[in-house]
Design a protein around this motif. Structure first.
Motif, PDB file in Angstrom:
ATOM      1  N   GLU C  29       0.841  -1.208   0.000  1.00 14.57           N
ATOM      2  CA  GLU C  29       0.000   0.000   0.000  1.00 14.57           C
ATOM      3  C   GLU C  29       0.878   1.261   0.000  1.00 14.57           C
ATOM      4  O   GLU C  29       0.659   2.168  -0.783  1.00 14.57           O
ATOM      5  N   ASP C  30       1.858   1.287   0.886  1.00 17.94           N
ATOM      6  CA  ASP C  30       2.728   2.470   0.997  1.00 17.94           C
ATOM      7  C   ASP C  30       4.178   2.005   1.168  1.00 17.94           C
ATOM      8  O   ASP C  30       4.653   1.821   2.284  1.00 17.94           O
ATOM      9  N   PRO C  31       4.865   1.814   0.071  1.00 16.08           N
ATOM     10  CA  PRO C  31       6.232   1.283   0.160  1.00 16.08           C
ATOM     11  C   PRO C  31       7.128   2.114   1.067  1.00 16.08           C
ATOM     12  O   PRO C  31       7.996   1.580   1.748  1.00 16.08           O
ATOM     13  N   SER C  32       6.882   3.420   1.104  1.00 13.24           N
ATOM     14  CA  SER C  32       7.786   4.269   1.887  1.00 13.24           C
ATOM     15  C   SER C  32       7.645   3.995   3.383  1.00 13.24           C
ATOM     16  O   SER C  32       8.519   4.343   4.165  1.00 13.24           O
ATOM     17  N   ALA C  33       6.532   3.359   3.764  1.00 11.61           N
ATOM     18  CA  ALA C  33       6.328   3.083   5.187  1.00 11.61           C
ATOM     19  C   ALA C  33       7.025   1.792   5.624  1.00 11.61           C
ATOM     20  O   ALA C  33       7.035   1.467   6.806  1.00 11.61           O
ATOM     21  N   LEU C  34       7.577   1.075   4.659  1.00 13.80           N
ATOM     22  CA  LEU C  34       8.188  -0.222   4.985  1.00 13.80           C
ATOM     23  C   LEU C  34       9.650  -0.053   5.372  1.00 13.80           C
ATOM     24  O   LEU C  34      10.337   0.835   4.873  1.00 13.80           O
ATOM     25  N   THR C  35      10.100  -0.935   6.241  1.00 10.28           N
ATOM     26  CA  THR C  35      11.536  -0.971   6.542  1.00 10.28           C
ATOM     27  C   THR C  35      12.247  -1.584   5.335  1.00 10.28           C
ATOM     28  O   THR C  35      11.626  -2.218   4.479  1.00 10.28           O
ATOM     29  N   ASP C  36      13.559  -1.422   5.298  1.00  9.73           N
ATOM     30  CA  ASP C  36      14.343  -2.024   4.213  1.00  9.73           C
ATOM     31  C   ASP C  36      14.084  -3.528   4.145  1.00  9.73           C
ATOM     32  O   ASP C  36      13.958  -4.095   3.064  1.00  9.73           O
ATOM     33  N   GLU C  37      13.994  -4.145   5.314  1.00  8.43           N
ATOM     34  CA  GLU C  37      13.809  -5.598   5.312  1.00  8.43           C
ATOM     35  C   GLU C  37      12.435  -5.974   4.776  1.00  8.43           C
ATOM     36  O   GLU C  37      12.307  -6.903   3.977  1.00  8.43           O
ATOM     37  N   GLU C  38      11.414  -5.233   5.209  1.00  2.86           N
ATOM     38  CA  GLU C  38      10.059  -5.530   4.711  1.00  2.86           C
ATOM     39  C   GLU C  38       9.990  -5.335   3.192  1.00  2.86           C
ATOM     40  O   GLU C  38       9.394  -6.122   2.468  1.00  2.86           O
ATOM     41  N   TRP C  39      10.623  -4.275   2.741  1.00  3.50           N
ATOM     42  CA  TRP C  39      10.610  -4.008   1.289  1.00  3.50           C
ATOM     43  C   TRP C  39      11.384  -5.111   0.543  1.00  3.50           C
ATOM     44  O   TRP C  39      10.946  -5.603  -0.496  1.00  3.50           O
TER      45      TRP C  39
END
Lengths: 192, 938, 93
Positions: C29-39
Motif C-alpha cells: 500500500e505504501d512502500p515508503s512506510a516499509l523498513t528495508d527488510e520488509e521491502w
C-alpha cells in the motif's frame, strides 16, 4: 503509393495453387477496441450494425453502414473491428463516439497486421503443420477466431468458411509467415 | 553362405535389391531390413563394441536390438542406425560401426516436417491388441489415430506363422487395417514410433516417410515427420520384448533372441544359421526350435533351464529328432567372431547359432513416461503396469498377458473404455479372433544370469557393461537402480533398458539380497528410440530457424546495399557501405554527414504503445521514474522505467496525444516485454484504473531525420508545417502531411543534433522515405544505420538499455537523477532507491573514457583496473567498457564505461588491459560532444 | 507440451503462456512506510513449496490476460485456474 507487407509475395502465394488459394488482402481497416461494459459493447455493436461476439474465440460478421464488417474477439475486453480499406479514420471516430463515457479505447491498428486468406480443402491441414490448436471442423467451426502461435509467430486465425481460413499476422512477421506457408505447401505441391 | 529359405516371408522374391556393406556388394529383396538381408547373406558380424572392440552382431529383429549399429553412407550419411530398423532399398551403402559413428560434414538435403494431430483415442501398436482396440474405438465414431513402428501392421503376428479364425493371421490383419483406413476420422500411421509421452495426452511420434525409398524418395516430400499428437485417451498396445539370459561370452554374433530368429524366418525368410542351439527358460522358444527345424535348421539341442521340460512341446521336439535337456544351462560359448560352439556344463556342442529366451518384458516405456506406476510381476520376472491411469490404458502383452486371444480381449476392453471416456459409446462389438498358437510364454523360470566369468557376462552389449560392472556398483555401495544405471551406463544408449534394464535390476536385487518388488525401477524417459535432431528441428531451420522481422522500409535498405544487424528478431540496417568502404569508414562518413548536414535512419522497430483512458497519466506516473501526468498535450518527455528493485528496465519517449491519450515508445528489443509489464500491473494490481494499452509498433513507420539541415528537408516535404524553431519547439509534436500522407512529426533527438522523427502509417513508409531522400538530395542526405546511431548517441553520453545497463544499474548510476521525480509519492522502483545497497558510493557509474592514445579503440567488454601494472591475481576490477567507437566529431576514439565510483573519478587515469598491454585512459563525464547542447535547435 | 487451461480461451499449449511467479503478492500500500527488510521481502522473497502453489500466468500468445493457477510443483499438474482478484480455491493435491 502504398506498399503492403506481402507486396513482394503476391506471385509466390499465388503459386501455391492448386494446393491452396493464398492471397494477401492488404490495407484492410482495423481498429482495436477495448471495452468491457456490456451496455457499451451493445451500443458499439449497434452503431456498427454488427453485434460484437459474445463468446470467446469467435468472430461476428455482417453488413452495416461501413459495408462488410467483422468483429473479432481477441480477449475478454478486446476486439478487432475489420472492414474494407480506407474506412479506418471514420470508423475510429464513430466507435469512439459510441463508447461515450464508458471505459475503453479505440486505436487504429490497420497497418499493425496484414490479412491473408487461405482457401481450399487443404487450408486447415497445411496450417496443422505449425498450429497446435485443433482445426478439425468439429473443433473449429466457421466463426472460430483464435489468437495462437503458428510455428514461431503469433497469428489471429479466423475460420471464415468450411474451407477458408483468414490469418492476420503482425506486419513484421508477415514475410516469415509467407515463407513458412510456402514451405509447408512444398510437399503437397510435389505429391498432389 | 545363403541362408534365405525357399519360400515364405513378406518379401518380394521376384525383385532384387543391390546394396553394399563394408564395401562388399550383396543383394536382398523389398521387405528386407538391412539386418535380414545381411543375415540372408551369412553376414552375422556387423561391427564391434565401443570399449572392448569385441565383435557384435544382430541380437534382435526390431528396435529392441542395440548392437547392429551401422553408418549408412548413401543416400545420405547417417550414423548409429540399427541395421534391424533400416529398410533395404536399392543402392543402400552402409558399413558396420565400432560402437560410434560420425555425423555428416555436409548439410542434410532432406526435408523434415512436423504436424499436429488431435484425436479422441490414440492407439500405440498395431499388434492384435492394438488393432482390436483401434477398431473398437473407430466403430464408436471417435477420432482415432493408430501408430505403429513397423512398415506393416500385425505386431507379434509378423514373426509367427499362426492362424487366426482358421486363416493366415495376415488376412485378419489386412481386413482390420482396411476397415480402419476406410473409416472417416481414423488415421493409421505406419513406420511411426511413438517415442515420447507427456502430460495432458501429448504424444510425440516419429514417422519415417521416405527412408525406405532410398534414392527413389520423391523430391519435396519430407523424409521424416514428427507427429505432435494431442489425444484425450490413449491405449498402449506396445507389446513385449523377449528378454535374454546373461552367461559367459553371451555377446558373440550368432547369439540371438529365439523369437527374433523366428521373426527372421517368418517375416523375411531368413535362417539364423545352419546348426543352432536353443537356450530357454520358458515355452515360447520351443516354437522357434520347431519352426526352424521344419525350415531346415539343424537344432542341435534345446537347453531348458527348468527342472522339467513341458511334456507336449518336448514330445513335439522328439518327433522332429530334437534333443531337449531340462535342468541345464548354457555356461559359455566359443568362436572367433561368430559363435562356433556352446558349452552346456561339460558338453561342447558345435553350432553357428545360439537362440536364447529368458522370458518376456512388457514394453512399459510410454506408460512409465506417462507417470504410470510399475509393479514387479514375480512370475513374469518383469515390471508391468501397476494400475491404470485415467487417460491411459494398457492392453495386450504390454500388460504381461501373453495369450493372444486374451491380448485381443484386453484390446477390445481398452478400446471400449477409452472411447467411452472420450464420450463415444455407440460402437459395435468387434469379434475377437481365435488363435491356434502352440506356445505360450507363461510358466517360465526367472533366470537373470548363469554364473561364470563376470567380466565376460554382458548385461548391456552396446555399452560393454558386464555383470562385473554391476557388482562393482553394488560393491561400491550403490543400492538404487538409478544409481547403478548411471555408474555402469547400462541401458543408456539405443537400448534404453529394453533388453538390459530388467536383467540389471535382477542382478542388483540378487547382489543386495533384496526383493525386486521392493526395488524402484529406473524411470523411462523419452525418446523410446533414437530420433535425429534434424527430425526434431523439422522445418525450423535455415530461413525459418527463427522469424526474421522486417520493417516496411526494409526492401529499400536491401536495394541500397545496407548490411544488417540482428536486434532481437529484427533485421536493422547496420550501415550502408559505399564501394570500397568497411564498417569503420562507412560509419565515419555517415556520422560526419549527419552532424554536418543531414542523415536519416529507419527507426520503425522502436516499440510503440498507445495508452488511453482517464487514468493514463496516473498510470504512467507509476511506471516511469519521472512525472508524465503533467506533460501537456502536444509535448514529449523522455522517461526511464525501473523494476521494483530500482534497476533500469527500459527508456523512451512519451508523447501526450490528448487529455486521456499517450503514445509511449520502448527500445526495440523490449517492445513486447514492456507491453506485458504494463498489462501485468493493470490487470493484476490496478484493475480499477481506467487505462488500456495497445501495441502499435508495426502500424507506424518511423524515420528519424537528423542534422543541421533536417529542418530544410522537412520544410520541403511538409509544406503545411511551420518548421521554425519558435513554431515547432524541441520536445513537441505536430500532426501534418509529409510527402502528401498524414504524418505525426516529433521533434526529438537521440544525437544532440536538430532532429525530427517522422511517423506515417507503415504502408507509406517506403514512399515517405524516398520523398525524404529526394528532398534531402541537395544537402547530401545520408541514410545511416544502427552503428552510426550508436556512435552519435554515445558521443552525447546517452545510454542504450541493454548495452550500458544489465539489470544492476539504477538511473542514478547512469547519471540520470534528473529523470527521477522527487515529487511523486511513489512509482515503481522508488522505494528501492533508498536501500543501502543503492546508496553505496562505490557503485558502478556511467562515465566516458578517453584513451591516452586517441587512435586506440578499446574492445567493448574490456575490464578496467586501477594500476599501470597488473598485480598478482586476484586483480580488483573497477568495471568494464560498455561502448567504444572512433568518433569523427571528436577526431579520436572514446568509450563509455561502468566504473566503480565513476562519478568521483572524473579526471583520473585508469587502465584497460588490451591483449598484453595496459592502455591508460582518462575518466571523463559521459557527455563528450556539444556539452552545452548548442546544436539541438539547429 | 503441457496444456494450460486459460480461463477464457480454454486449454492451450504451455508455449502460449508466460509465467509470472507467485500469486497474491500485493504491491505494498505504501512502500515508503516499509523498513528495508520488509521491502526486500516484497521485492526478492517468494515461497517455494513442494506441492500446491498459487501462481500467476499470462496467456501471452492468446488473449493476453493474466490469471492465477494452482500448480502442484511436484507434478506440474494444474489443480485449478481462477481469475485475478478471486481467492485461491481449495484444492486437493
Amino acid at each position: 503509393m502504398t506498399v503492403s507487407p506481402l507486396h513482394a509475395w503476391t506471385d509466390r502465394l499465388a503459386a501455391l495453387a492448386p494446393v491452396l488459394g493464398a492471397a494477401e488482402v492488404p490495407f484492410r481497416s482495423q481498429l482495436t477496441v477495448r471495452v468491457s461494459d456490456p451496455d457499451a459493447i451493445a451500443a458499439t455493436g449497434a452503431t456498427l450494425g454488427i453485434g460484437f461476439p459474445s463468446a470467446a474465440c469467435t468472430f461476428t460478421s455482417g453488413t452495416g453502414r461501413f459495408g462488410d464488417v467483422e468483429v473479432l474477439w481477441l480477449g475478454p475486453d478486446e476486439f478487432l473491428v475489420t472492414a474494407s480499406p480506407g474506412l479506418q479514420v471514420t470508423i475510429e471516430e464513430v466507435l469512439r463516439g459510441s463508447l461515450g463515457t464508458a471505459r475503453g479505447s479505440v486505436v487504429d491498428t490497420s497497418a499493425q497486421r496484414t490479412t491473408v486468406v487461405l482457401q481450399g480443402p487443404r487450408s486447415r491441414e497445411v496450417l496443422a503443420h505449425g498450429c497446435s490448436v485443433d482445426l478439425h471442423p468439429s473443433a473449429a467451426p466457421v466463426g472460430t477466431c483464435v489468437q495462437t502461435l503458428l510455428a514461431r509467430t503469433g497469428i489471429v486465425l479466423q475460420v471464415t468458411g468450411d474451407d477458408t481460413v483468414t490469418i492476420l499476422v503482425r506486419s513484421s512477421f508477415a514475410e516469415y509467415f509467407a515463407a513458412w506457408l510456402t514451405d509447408a505447401c512444398v510437399e503437397y505441391l510435389a505429391v498432389p | 553362405m545363403n541362408l534365405r529359405t525357399g519360400t515364405g516371408g513378406s518379401i518380394d522374391r521376384n525383385t532384387l535389391l543391390h546394396f553394399t556393406f563394408d564395401g562388399r556388394a550383396y543383394t536382398g529383396h523389398p521387405g528386407d531390413t538391412l539386418a535380414s538381408a545381411l543375415l540372408a547373406n551369412g553376414v552375422h558380424e556387423i561391427g564391434s563394441s565401443v570399449k572392448l572392440g569385441r565383435p557384435r552382431g544382430v541380437v534382435a529383429a526390431g528396435s529392441e536390438d542395440s548392437t547392429s549399429l551401422v553408418q549408412v553412407e548413401a543416400p545420405f550419411s547417417e550414423p548409429m542406425l540399427l541395421a534391424t530398423t533400416v529398410e533395404l532399398h536399392d543402392g543402400l551403402r552402409a558399413r558396420g560401426l565400432a560402437g560410434q559413428g560420425r555425423l555428416a560434414a555436409e548439410p542434410d538435403p532432406a526435408r523434415y516436417d512436423a504436424k499436429h494431430e488431435h484425436c479422441d483415442v490414440l492407439v500405440v501398436g498395431a499388434g492384435p491388441a492394438g488393432l482390436v482396440a483401434a477398431l473398437t474405438a473407430a466403430r464408436s465414431g471417435a477420432r482415432v489415430v493408430l501408430v505403429d513402428e513397423q512398415n506393416q501392421a500385425g505386431g507379434a503376428l509378423l514373426g509367427v506363422d499362426e492362424y487366426l479364425d482358421d486363416r493366415p493371421s495376415a488376412e485378419w490383419v489386412a481386413d482390420v487395417v482396411a476397415e480402419l483406413k476406410s473409416t472417416p476420422g481414423v488415421l493409421v500411421l505406419e513406420r511411426t514410433t511413438a517415442f515420447g509421452m507427456y502430460q495432458d495426452g501429448f504424444v510425440l511420434a516419429l514417422q519415417k516417410r521416405t527412408d525406405h525409398l532410398g534414392f527413389a524418395a520423391p523430391a519435396g516430400v519430407a523424409r521424416q515427420r514428427v507427429w505432435r499428437i494431442r489425444t484425450r485417451q490413449t491405449v498402449l498396445a506396445t507389446g513385449a520384448h523377449e528378454r535374454p539370459v546373461v552367461f559367459p561370452d553371451n555377446d558373440r554374433p550368432g547369439i540371438m533372441l529365439a523369437s527374433s530368429a523366428r521373426t527372421f524366418l517368418h517375416r523375411y525368410g531368413v535362417l539364423p544359421g545352419s546348426r543352432a542351439v536353443v537356450f530357454t527358460t520358458n515355452d515360447s522358444a520351443y516354437c522357434a526350435a520347431i519352426d526352424l527345424a521344419e525350415s531346415g535348421v539343424d537344432i542341435a539341442l534345446v537347453v531348458d533351464a527348468r527342472p522339467e521340460a513341458p511334456a507336449r512341446l518336448a514330445a513335439e521336439c522328439a518327433a522332429r529328432g530334437i534333443e531337449v535337456r531340462a535342468g541345464q544351462v548354457v555356461t559359455g560359448t566359443e568362436g572367433s567372431g561368430r559363435v562356433s560352439a556352446v558349452h552346456v556344463g561339460d558338453t561342447r556342442i558345435a553350432c553357428d547359432a545360439l537362440l536364447v529366451s529368458g522370458g518376456w518384458n512388457p514394453v512399459v516405456s510410454l506408460f512409465s513416461q506417462a507417470r504410470g506406476k510399475l509393479r514387479y510381476d514375480a512370475e513374469l520376472g518383469a515390471f508391468v503396469p501397476g494400475g491404470e491411469l485415467s487417460t491411459v490404458r494398457v492392453a495386450g502383452s504390454a500388460t504381461g498377458e501373453l495369450d493372444l486371444t486374451a491380448c485381443a480381449c484386453q484390446g477390445r476392453d481398452a478400446g471400449l473404455l477409452a472411447a467411452a471416456a472420450a464420450g463415444f459409446t455407440s460402437g459395435g462389438q468387434v469379434p475377437l479372433p481365435a488363435s491356434d498358437s502352440r506356445c505360450t510364454a507363461r510358466s517360465g523360470l526367472v533366470l537373470w544370469r548363469v554364473p561364470g566369468d563376470d567380466d565376460a557376462s554382458f548385461v548391456d552389449l552396446q555399452r560393454d557393461s558386464t555383470v562385473a560392472d554391476v557388482l562393482r556398483a553394488t560393491g561400491a555401495g550403490l543400492r538404487s537402480l538409478e544409481h547403478v544405471k548411471r555408474y555402469t551406463t547400462i541401458g543408456t544408449a539405443h537400448d534404453q533398458g529394453k533388453t538390459s534394464g530388467m536383467i540389471a535390476a535382477g542382478i542388483v536385487a540378487e547382489a543386495l539380497g533384496v526383493e525386486l518388488a521392493e526395488q524402484r525401477p529406473t524411470t523411462f524417459r523419452p525418446p523410446y528410440t533414437s530420433v535425429s535432431f534434424a527430425a526434431l528441428a523439422g522445418r525450423d531451420r535455415g530461413d525459418l530457424h527463427d522469424p526474421v522481422r522486417v520493417t516496411a522500409i526494409h526492401p529499400w535498405h536491401v536495394a541500397h546495399g545496407a548490411l544488417f544487424e540482428d536486434v532481437g528478431q529484427w533485421k536493422r540496417p547496420w550501415y550502408y557501405p559505399r564501394a570500397g568502404e568497411d564498417l569503420h569508414t562507412a560509419v565515419l562518413r555517415e556520422c560526419r554527414a549527419t552532424r554536418e548536414s543531414v542523415g536519416m535512419m529507419d527507426g520503425s522497430t522502436l516499440g510503440k504503445i498507445d495508452v488511453q483512458g482517464r487514468d493514463a497519466g496516473k498510470f504512467l506516473d507509476m511506471l516511469y521514474t519521472n512525472m508524465m501526468s503533467t506533460l501537456k498535450v502536444g509535448r514529449i518527455r523522455y522517461g526511464v522505467m525501473c523494476g521494483v528493485d530500482g534497476m533500469v528496465i527500459d527508456d523512451g519517449t512519451v508523447i501526450r496525444v490528448g487529455e486521456e491519450r499517450y503514445l509511449v515508445t520502448t527500445t526495440t528489443g523490449n517492445a513486447a516485454k514492456i507491453l506485458d509489464w504494463m498489462e501485468e500491473w493493470l490487470q493484476t494490481e490496478w484493475p480499477h484504473l481506467d487505462v488500456h494499452c495497445t501495441s502499435v509498433t508495426e502500424h507506424w513507420a518511423t524515420i528519424p531525420l537528423v542534422g543541421p539541415r533536417s529542418r530544410d528537408v522537412l520544410a520541403a516535404v511538409a509544406p503545411g508545417l511551420d518548421v521554425s524553431n519558435e513554431a515547432f519547439e524541441f520536445m513537441t509534436w505536430h500532426d501534418t502531411e509529409v510527402a502528401g500522407v498524414p504524418a505525426r512529426v516529433c521533434r526529438i533527438s537521440f544525437s544532440g543534433e536538430l532532429a525530427y522523427e517522422i511517423n506515417v502509417t507503415a504502408w507509406h513508409g517506403v514512399a515517405v522515405w524516398e520523398a525524404l531522400m529526394a528532398a534531402g538530395e541537395p544537402y547530401g542526405i545520408t541514410p545511416y544505420g544502427t552503428e552510426t546511431m550508436h556512435v552519435l548517441r554515445a558521443e552525447k553520453g546517452y545510454p542504450i538499455i541493454g548495452q550500458e545497463t544489465d539489470a544492476t544499474v539504477t538511473p542514478q548510476d547512469l547519471g540520470m537523477s534528473w529523470a527521477v521525480s522527487k515529487k511523486k509519492p511513489d512509482f515503481i522502483g522508488k522505494r528501492s532507491f533508498a536501500r543501502a545497497e543503492n546508496n553505496r558510493t562505490d557503485r558502478k557509474q556511467l562515465v566516458g573514457l578517453l584513451p591516452a592514445d586517441p587512435g586506440v579503440l578499446l574492445p567493448e567488454g574490456s575490464q578496467i583496473v586501477e594500476t599501470d601494472r597488473l598485480p598478482e591475481p586476484p586483480v580488483r576490477m573497477l568495471g568494464h567498457v560498455t561502448s567504444s567507437y572512433p568518433s569523427a566529431a571528436l577526431g579520436r576514439t572514446f568509450a563509455l564505461a561502468l566504473v566503480r565510483s565513476g562519478h568521483e573519478r572524473i579526471g583520473e587515469t585508469l587502465y584497460v588491459p588490451v591483449e598484453d598491454s595496459l592502455v591508460p585512459v582518462t575518466v571523463t563525464e559521459s557527455v563528450l560532444y556539444d556539452k552545452e547542447g548548442a546544436r539541438r535547435d539547429g | 507440451m503441457q496444456l494450460i487451461p486459460c480461463p477464457w480461451c480454454g486449454p492451450r499449449e504451455e508455449a502460449e503462456f508466460h509465467y509470472g511467479g507467485q500469486a497474491h503478492v500485493a504491491y505494498p500500500e505504501d512502500p515508503s512506510a516499509l523498513t528495508d527488510e520488509e521491502w526486500a521481502r516484497y521485492v526478492f522473497f517468494r515461497d517455494n513449496p513442494s506441492g500446491p502453489f498459487a501462481e500467476r500466468w499470462s496467456h501471452n500468445a492468446g488473449c493476453r490476460r493474466w490469471f492465477n493457477a494452482v500448480r502442484d510443483t511436484r507434478t506440474h499438474d494444474l489443480l485449478a485456474v481462477y481469475r485475478v482478484g478471486e481467492p485461491m480455491p481449495e484444492v486437493t493435491a
